[in-house]
Write an enzyme that holds these catalytic residues in place. Sequence first.
Site, PDB file in Angstrom:
ATOM      1  N   ASP A  11      35.974  37.196  36.354  1.00 28.13           N
ATOM      2  CA  ASP A  11      35.505  37.930  37.524  1.00 28.13           C
ATOM      3  C   ASP A  11      34.214  37.269  38.005  1.00 28.13           C
ATOM      4  O   ASP A  11      33.220  37.211  37.274  1.00 28.13           O
ATOM      5  CB  ASP A  11      35.241  39.385  37.142  1.00 28.13           C
ATOM      6  CG  ASP A  11      35.078  40.288  38.348  1.00 28.13           C
ATOM      7  OD1 ASP A  11      35.085  39.775  39.485  1.00 28.13           O
ATOM      8  OD2 ASP A  11      34.938  41.505  38.162  1.00 28.13           O
ATOM      9  N   ASP A 105      38.200  36.704  43.927  1.00 29.75           N
ATOM     10  CA  ASP A 105      37.186  36.498  42.895  1.00 29.75           C
ATOM     11  C   ASP A 105      37.612  36.949  41.505  1.00 29.75           C
ATOM     12  O   ASP A 105      36.763  37.073  40.615  1.00 29.75           O
ATOM     13  CB  ASP A 105      35.903  37.234  43.291  1.00 29.75           C
ATOM     14  CG  ASP A 105      36.127  38.721  43.521  1.00 29.75           C
ATOM     15  OD1 ASP A 105      37.293  39.149  43.613  1.00 29.75           O
ATOM     16  OD2 ASP A 105      35.133  39.465  43.621  1.00 29.75           O
ATOM     17  N   GLU A 106      38.884  37.145  41.281  1.00 32.97           N
ATOM     18  CA  GLU A 106      39.304  37.762  40.028  1.00 32.97           C
ATOM     19  C   GLU A 106      40.699  37.283  39.657  1.00 32.97           C
ATOM     20  O   GLU A 106      41.575  37.193  40.509  1.00 32.97           O
ATOM     21  CB  GLU A 106      39.284  39.285  40.216  1.00 32.97           C
ATOM     22  CG  GLU A 106      39.591  40.096  39.011  1.00 32.97           C
ATOM     23  CD  GLU A 106      39.578  41.586  39.326  1.00 32.97           C
ATOM     24  OE1 GLU A 106      39.689  42.365  38.369  1.00 32.97           O
ATOM     25  OE2 GLU A 106      39.475  41.967  40.509  1.00 32.97           O
TER      26      GLU A 106
END
Length: 453
Positions: A11, A105-106
């Site tokens: 993350d 983002d993950e």
Amino acid sequence: MRAEPTILHLDLDAFYAAVEQRDKPSLRGKPVVVGGVGGRGVVATASYEARRFGVRSAMSTREARARCPHAAYLSGRFAAYRAASAEVMGVLRTLSPLVEPLSLDEAFVDLAAGAHEDTSVAGVTEIARALKERVHEVTGGLAASVGVASSKLVAKIASDLEKPDGLVVVPPGGERALLDPLPVGVVPGVGPATLERLRRLGVSTVGDLAEADPDELVRVLGRAHGEGLLRLARGEDDRPVVTEREAKSISVEDTYDTDLVDARLLDALLERQATKVAGRLREARSSGRTVTVKVRLHDFSTHSRSSTLPEPTDDVRVVIRLARALVREVDTSGGVRLLGVGVSGLADWIQEDLFTEEEETPGTDRPDPAAAAATATRVDALVRGRRWPPGADVRHDHLGPGWVWGSGRGRVTVRFETQHTPPGPVRTFAEDDPALHRGHDPDQPPEEARHDG
């Protein structure tokens, strides 16, 4: 459950804000808030400097400004975010062919599918450390928090425990020790309503939930939800990492600073949104069957209407026609705060001749040219107001690249700096200065702006 901790969750920390600080030297170490910048905007991501003042994702921008008035409030540059995300996902795919992106983002990574000789706790710890260093290198300084465990659930929770720039590896058999003391809200599926029902049962931690009476949970939450939460609370999660996550919909929505009541103006804005949606469908080589509109009225009530076609389409004329018809089902006479258009039921093929020409509805009058021109002028004014949003990339013919510091009253203020320069000078120009150009950054689909790492 796996015998080794081979599921990794990465993350990126405060992703949007971190990219802005990376690319804007004058903002490094200072509070940055990315999201809607108007009075009705919502925070997408706040830097850790802004979080110290209580600014959080999903908070109204108005409240964020009250808590942290000295922060930089930026509208977002999604081309830059996508580019950074692509670099990170590329690094993850060097670890394993099984990478499951959850958002920009993950992502999850299945280390068991990669060529790793040692997937013990010590081995995966070294893999994760090297990964964090590599992400920092390829992105020009972004930090990532990583969790590694024997399941998706525990890996994702672990990645959040030592933010920012954290690393937590949970050994097999240690899941309950990690989970039990945590607040029950960390379990996926425990939203506000479920949280309140669990509170009434005396459940406040994950451990409480794991030891709860199964029959009581089923009675209060229903069988599927109750049994599912009980398994997760006990660390029982055998979901695999999957490489393909199909998009469920493509949509565009906008919030307006003043309530809109003019039907012609709403039609024109719908046309603009539908054109964007259809363009994205074509870019994705996709099509959809269901057109949906979202309307938030002056009293904050939100209404959705949808219509499903017999076959998928990406024809902009079809999307516009249906969107306009659906909005007319809502009483907008009191004013519209938010308007959105989306297409769902996506498919990877298109019925080319579904609607081959625009049909004119019998009995309707052609628009008056003067009224149409006035409407176009109002739409253009709305768009011009967003031409120079704070944070946007710009380039000046003589001064080079920079970003919008602020705009209004016919002027644009620009700070000239980049990721690789020291903090730069600030200059102000007329908004129609022919030497000043907006950088290319297509609008972002709303579903990509949900996360606050």
